[in-house]
Write an enzyme that holds these catalytic residues in place. Structure first.
Site, PDB file in Angstrom:
ATOM      1  N   LYS A 147      13.886   0.901  -0.868  1.00 49.42           N
ATOM      2  CA  LYS A 147      15.030   0.892  -1.235  1.00 49.42           C
ATOM      3  C   LYS A 147      14.103   1.830  -2.640  1.00 49.42           C
ATOM      4  CE  LYS A 147      13.879  -2.024  -5.202  1.00 49.42           C
ATOM      5  NZ  LYS A 147      13.755  -3.349  -6.192  1.00 49.42           N
ATOM      6  N   ASP A 165      18.863  -2.828  -5.138  1.00 52.62           N
ATOM      7  CA  ASP A 165      18.475  -4.026  -5.862  1.00 52.62           C
ATOM      8  C   ASP A 165      18.998  -5.461  -5.743  1.00 52.62           C
ATOM      9  OD1 ASP A 165      20.060  -3.376  -7.758  1.00 52.62           O
ATOM     10  OD2 ASP A 165      18.623  -3.581  -9.013  1.00 52.62           O
TER      11      ASP A 165
END
Ligand code: SF4
Length: 237
Positions: A147, A165
């Site tokens: 991420k 997220d």
């Protein structure tokens, strides 16, 4: 728009003749996806993340610090930190103890201070003090996962990545756009269905929509610009 298939009623009251739930489509259809992003773009043509940074290196550090912390909390700490050190060389000169002092208001600050120093060391030793652009080199840095690498590649280098997220994961499954059991599954699904023209900003639009409108507990459906395209059972309008 995704259509909810109505289960066929049976004498027992259970759904469908075979007693099975109807299969759920994994992806929203092309027209719905295009319309969702057309509206999110119209609302906010140039979306920006909320973390403060002054160059790719400080962006990388800010994203590493933001794990399980709010952007506002990170910004509060990094203003003074980045004024003291905005390159890996300066961060190494500052040293772990002082980095820790700067970020002690952020959760997991001890481990994060260690990672900031360790990743700065690798940047200096292996990358000439620069932030690498490729995913593998980024993900090899301490404290940097997929991420974080996707955020840095998108914001610092303009790569059309999707950083999944908690907000994005929730709303992609909720609307739905691309369903998935893991962030990676959602990421790959979104990359498959989002038209090229929206890809650069797609994760910003979705994160902001999830953070401020399609909230975890009480989604604000009455002011949602994609309410008529959403088929979530949690929808309140
Ligand atoms: S209608 Fe409600 S649940 Fe659906 S996307 Fe909008 S805010 Fe989220």
């Amino acid at each position: 728009m995704l259509e909810k298939k109505r289960p066929r009623a049976t004498a027992s009251g259970k759904s469908s003749a075979a007693g099975k739930k109807p299969a759920r489509r994994k992806y929203a259809d092309t027209a719905t996806v295009r319309e969702v992003f057309t509206r999110l773009r119209a609302q906010n043509p140039e979306p920006r993340g909320e973390l403060e940074y002054v160059n790719p290196y400080t962006l990388l550090v800010a994203v590493v610090l933001s794990a399980q912390a709010t952007d506002a909390g990170v910004n509060k700490a990094t203003r003074a930190l980045f004024a003291a050190a905005d390159t890996p060389q300066k961060m190494l000169a500052l040293g772990e103890d002082r980095v820790r002092d700067h970020i002690k208001t952020i959760g997991l600050f001890r481990a994060k201070a260690k990672n900031v120093i360790a990743l700065s060391r690798i940047l200096v030793d292996k990358h000439g003090g620069q932030v690498p652009r490729d995913a593998a080199s980024l993900e090899a840095l301490p404290g940097v996962g997929r991420k974080t690498a996707n955020v840095v590649r998108n914001i610092a280098f303009g790569e059309p990545t999707i950083a999944v997220d908690t907000h994005l994961f929730r709303i992609s499954n909720r609307i739905p756009l691309a369903r998935g059991k893991t962030p990676l599954e959602v990421e790959l699904g979104l990359l498959k269905i989002i038209p090229q023209e929206f890809l650069l900003h797609a994760h910003h639009w979705l994160i902001l929509h999830g953070r401020y409108v399609c909230k975890a507990r009480r989604p604000e459906c009455a002011r949602c610009v994609i309410a008529d395209l959403c088929t979530s059972s949690e929808k309140t309008v």
